[in-house]
Design a protein around this motif. Structure first.
Motif, short mmCIF file in Angstrom:
data_model
loop_
_atom_site.label_atom_id
_atom_site.label_comp_id
_atom_site.label_asym_id
_atom_site.label_seq_id
_atom_site.Cartn_x
_atom_site.Cartn_y
_atom_site.Cartn_z
N ARG A 32 15.78 -28.10 -13.61
CA ARG A 32 14.66 -28.82 -13.80
C ARG A 32 13.65 -28.13 -13.09
O ARG A 32 12.50 -27.40 -13.61
N LEU A 33 13.54 -27.36 -11.72
CA LEU A 33 12.32 -26.99 -10.50
C LEU A 33 12.27 -25.44 -11.57
O LEU A 33 11.05 -25.29 -11.48
N ARG A 34 13.30 -24.54 -12.01
CA ARG A 34 13.30 -23.46 -11.95
C ARG A 34 12.01 -23.77 -13.79
O ARG A 34 11.26 -22.70 -13.60
N GLU A 35 12.62 -24.17 -14.05
CA GLU A 35 12.08 -25.05 -15.33
C GLU A 35 10.00 -25.65 -15.12
O GLU A 35 9.44 -25.00 -15.82
N VAL A 338 16.55 -41.73 -6.16
CA VAL A 338 15.54 -41.08 -5.97
C VAL A 338 14.19 -41.20 -5.91
O VAL A 338 13.04 -41.89 -6.46
N GLN A 339 13.95 -40.81 -4.13
CA GLN A 339 12.60 -41.31 -2.99
C GLN A 339 12.13 -39.49 -2.67
O GLN A 339 12.78 -38.82 -2.13
N TYR A 346 13.38 -34.59 -0.22
CA TYR A 346 13.16 -35.97 -1.00
C TYR A 346 14.70 -36.01 -1.37
O TYR A 346 15.13 -35.21 -0.91
N CYS A 347 15.00 -37.36 -1.77
CA CYS A 347 16.19 -37.63 -2.32
C CYS A 347 16.65 -37.68 -4.21
O CYS A 347 15.92 -39.02 -3.66
N LYS A 364 16.87 -34.21 -12.68
CA LYS A 364 15.42 -34.41 -13.59
C LYS A 364 14.21 -34.98 -12.74
O LYS A 364 13.48 -34.66 -12.27
N GLU A 365 14.82 -36.15 -12.24
CA GLU A 365 13.68 -37.19 -11.99
C GLU A 365 13.51 -36.79 -10.67
O GLU A 365 12.09 -36.73 -10.04
N LEU A 366 14.43 -36.13 -10.13
CA LEU A 366 13.95 -35.39 -8.14
C LEU A 366 13.00 -34.68 -8.41
O LEU A 366 12.45 -34.08 -7.71
N ALA A 367 13.57 -33.55 -9.88
CA ALA A 367 13.26 -32.65 -9.27
C ALA A 367 11.03 -32.48 -10.01
O ALA A 367 10.50 -32.13 -9.15
#
Length: 370
Positions: A32-35, A338-339, A346-347, A364-367
């Motif tokens: 997701r980070l790559r996206e 997720v925070q 972050y985690c 996805k939520e983390l990214a």
């Protein structure tokens, strides 16, 4: 060990995002980070030779909660919380299947069943009585009834008359899923370092200094996807939970097909390549199974074998071929954590034993927090 000029230059210089943990959450976070950031440098650090924890060690259930588990959750959480959690698990399964494709993970829509032991009459009757209510609660999400009672056609022994069937459950091949995710990560130019343990992290004004062994490097953002091993970074909000599993040798004419739950999900079994994979039993020794140590105990393994021989395969000779364990992340609440922990850290952790279902959406939520 001293790193070379090339190693430092290509792996540890100008790192934008470092993810700790290469399991379901870690890999989905990276993808997701790559996206979101196509030109960024993304590094995953994994302490095991393979993804440690539960990602390559789970039973491969594409499920979102058995009837007894959902009823237990409704007594401990609000109706809205339970619906939200099931919705997140369901969306996570759809995201996983969409990203990788059903053939890549060997998804089989066989449905899921819950069976109730003879001595659990109260639990059994409570579940049957509440099926219409739970179906009503879940109808907006699934547009159909999720649970229905069915006569046992598998010749189980020592159980109540009806099974509870869920047509929306399926099974996957955990090893294929993780291989597909790892291949996708490599294709997306995401660097993965195995057998490396993060020993320290020091936040600075413009990033985080990360120590692995006697070497340290700087990353702009540090994301933990370590689930059951996240007790330290979450100040105890995540407790580890070991899950013990066994698998039999192939059984001729095996007529069991699907995913099966007993006792609020504390026991679970399925067919795989004409074998039975059977896991669970941590409720026999909660204290002993609250551990990050891999291994098996006689107490739980003997009980699994007893249930196999007396309930699941009562008229069938079988041999246990292999045993293993995985480490899940639990807590006082079933919602994942997720925070953002600090400016650059972050985690995404505490998957509550539902990593296959919820791991992709947590990643996805983390990214998306970054």
């Amino acid at each position: 060990m001293k790193l070379s000029y090339w190693e430092i230059g290509h792996w540890f210089t100008n790192v934008d995002y470092t993810i700790v943990g290469s399991g379901i959450v870690g890999l989905h976070t990276a993808l997701r980070l790559r996206e979101r950031f196509p030109d960024s440098k993304i590094l995953i650090i994994e302490k095991g030779p393979l993804p440690q924890g539960a990602s390559t060690k789970n039973a491969g259930f594409a499920c979102f909660g058995s009837i007894s588990e959902i009823i237990a959750d409704l007594s401990n959480h609000t109706e809205e919380e339970v619906i939200s959690l099931i919705q997140k698990r369901w969306q996570g399964l759809q995201l996983l299947r969409k990203r990788l494709g059903d053939s890549a993970i060997d998804f089989k829509p066989y449905g899921g069943y819950e069976l109730f032991l003879k001595d659990d009459t109260a639990g059994y009757e409570d579940c049957l009585r509440k099926i219409p209510f739970v179906n009503e609660v879940l109808r907006p999400l699934f547009k159909a009834d999720v649970f229905a009672k069915e006569i046992d056609r598998f010749d189980f022994k020592g159980i109540q008359e009806y099974l509870v069937f869920n047509p929306f459950e399926g099974q996957i091949d955990t090893g294929l899923m993780m291989q597909a995710l790892l291949k996708e990560a490599v294709t997306q130019n995401i660097l993965i370092l195995n057998s490396q343990n993060v020993t320290a992290c020091q936040e600075m004004q413009d990033g985080v200094q990360v120590g692995i062994g006697d070497f340290s490097f700087t990353t702009k953002k540090l994301l933990f996807a370590t689930n059951g091993f996240a007790g330290g970074i979450t100040k105890g909000a995540v407790t580890p939970a070991r899950a013990q599993v066994l698998v039999t040798e192939p059984i001729s004419n095996l007529d069991i097909r699907g995913t099966f739950h007993i006792d609020r999900g504390y026991y679970y079994f399925r067919n795989i390549n004409n074998c039975i994979l059977f896991g669970g039993g941590r409720n026999l020794d909660f204290d002993g199974e609250t551990t990050t140590e891999f291994g098996q105990t006689e107490l739980i393994q003997n009980h699994l074998e007893t249930l196999l021989s007396e309930v699941i395969l009562p008229n069938t000779e079988f041999t246990v071929a292999h045993r293993w364990s995985g480490i899940m992340g639990m807590g006082s609440h079933k919602n994942p954590i997720v925070q953002q922990i600090s400016d650059h850290i972050y985690c995404g952790v505490r998957l509550g034993g539902m990593g296959v279902a919820i791991g992709s959406i947590v990643g996805k939520e983390l990214a998306d927090l970054v």
